[in-house]
Design an enzyme around this catalytic site. Sequence first.
Site, PDB file in Angstrom:
ATOM      1  N   CYS A  46       4.836   4.868  -4.016  1.00 41.14           N
ATOM      2  CA  CYS A  46       4.744   4.222  -5.335  1.00 41.14           C
ATOM      3  C   CYS A  46       3.566   4.784  -6.126  1.00 41.14           C
ATOM      4  O   CYS A  46       3.671   5.028  -7.326  1.00 41.14           O
ATOM      5  CB  CYS A  46       4.618   2.703  -5.185  1.00 41.14           C
ATOM      6  SG  CYS A  46       6.153   1.931  -4.617  1.00 41.14           S
ATOM      7  N   GLN A  81       0.829  -1.217   0.000  1.00 46.11           N
ATOM      8  CA  GLN A  81       0.000   0.000   0.000  1.00 46.11           C
ATOM      9  C   GLN A  81       0.860   1.262   0.000  1.00 46.11           C
ATOM     10  O   GLN A  81       0.509   2.273   0.616  1.00 46.11           O
ATOM     11  CB  GLN A  81      -0.944   0.001   1.203  1.00 46.11           C
ATOM     12  CG  GLN A  81      -2.179  -0.874   1.026  1.00 46.11           C
ATOM     13  CD  GLN A  81      -3.115  -0.372  -0.076  1.00 46.11           C
ATOM     14  OE1 GLN A  81      -3.029   0.772  -0.521  1.00 46.11           O
ATOM     15  NE2 GLN A  81      -4.014  -1.225  -0.511  1.00 46.11           N
ATOM     16  N   SER A  82       1.995   1.243  -0.664  1.00 45.90           N
ATOM     17  CA  SER A  82       2.907   2.386  -0.661  1.00 45.90           C
ATOM     18  C   SER A  82       2.274   3.639  -1.273  1.00 45.90           C
ATOM     19  O   SER A  82       1.859   3.643  -2.439  1.00 45.90           O
ATOM     20  CB  SER A  82       4.173   2.020  -1.445  1.00 45.90           C
ATOM     21  OG  SER A  82       4.923   3.181  -1.743  1.00 45.90           O
ATOM     22  N   ASN A  83       2.231   4.709  -0.477  1.00 45.06           N
ATOM     23  CA  ASN A  83       1.798   6.005  -1.003  1.00 45.06           C
ATOM     24  C   ASN A  83       2.820   6.547  -1.996  1.00 45.06           C
ATOM     25  O   ASN A  83       2.475   7.189  -2.986  1.00 45.06           O
ATOM     26  CB  ASN A  83       1.649   7.012   0.148  1.00 45.06           C
ATOM     27  CG  ASN A  83       0.567   6.622   1.125  1.00 45.06           C
ATOM     28  OD1 ASN A  83      -0.572   6.370   0.737  1.00 45.06           O
ATOM     29  ND2 ASN A  83       0.904   6.550   2.407  1.00 45.06           N
TER      30      ASN A  83
END
Length: 340
Positions: free
Chosen positions: A79, A75-77
């Site tokens: 990326c 859930q990387s913001n």
Amino acid sequence: MPDTANPPRLSLANLPTPLHHFRALDAIVGCEVWVKRDDMTGGVETGNKVRKLEYLLADARARGADTVLTCGGFQSNHCRATAVLARGLGMHAVTLLRTDDGEPRPLSGNPLLSALAGARQYTITPAAYESRDNLMRELAARLRSDEGRRPYVIPEGGSNALGALGYVAAMGELRAQLDAGAAGAAPFDVIAAACGSGGTAAGLAVGAARHRVASEVWSFAVCDDRSHFDGVTASLIDGVRAMAPDGPAPAPLRLFDEWKGPRYGEATAEQLEFIRRVAAHTGLVLDPVYTGKALFGLSHHPQRPARACFVHTGGFPGLLGAPAPVLADLPPPQPLPAGT
Ligand SMILES: *Cc1c(COP(=O)(O)O)cnc(C)c1O
């Protein structure tokens, strides 16, 4: 080679981000707290990573890249912000996303938005993620040889010295807001923010001193621990200062790891309750991975400052990623009772 003393910068963020004050928030946190709304740097790309990407994507472009490579949690913001902004600039994004078993998960939240923006996303195990920098280098070489691409690698969180410059600049922006009377002209006692890869903290420490906006920076770790981030931020600060060697010493940077919760991406019941309480009283929505834990930490600190500026670094798409524990206990809409 770009000029390291005066690196190129793209205008990608909506600046200045607002500075908001909620009386109800002061009561919950237990001090005067101004919120620097870096959750409003943009639309789908929004959050703190946009400020870093103004420098990183400018560098990518200056070097003639057509593809950017980066990595993060599933859930990387970071990326998602990279995928969305790169596409807008006509570049492609390739991301390495860590999951517990290296297997893909259904699309939701951030990776869903990245997919919409055309990103190529690969999942990897936590063990593989340990050597993420090597993995990205190898993947970049493959993209070059097999597909004829011109790749540019951005480290986790956009946290190198170049990315951290975004937060030096943010403190100059905050100084201009104070000068214009946005929160009284006096500096804050503390600038507080969440810490995930250290770039924001490093930029804040250099910028807070350079622009005289606060006497200290408090950085709340959401993973790893204090000694890890003491090391990471010290070397990032050296890198930032090497680019502009004439500035003053950085503001004291205090790192805390007492409020990081059970592990990265997982919050305590008390932290989730805090997020719901803040939202219900102010309309300010924090995320359970970063900002919820950081403001929870500030509110539980035994020596809270009199006057703080909390940098809301964003993260709301992660809140909508499955599973969404913050949402679990909220009442769903009910049918309208008859006779109203
Ligand atoms: C990445 C991120 C942070 C942490 O910033 P770092 O510079 O990686 O320490 C904080 N909040 C949100 C919402 C983020 O996405």
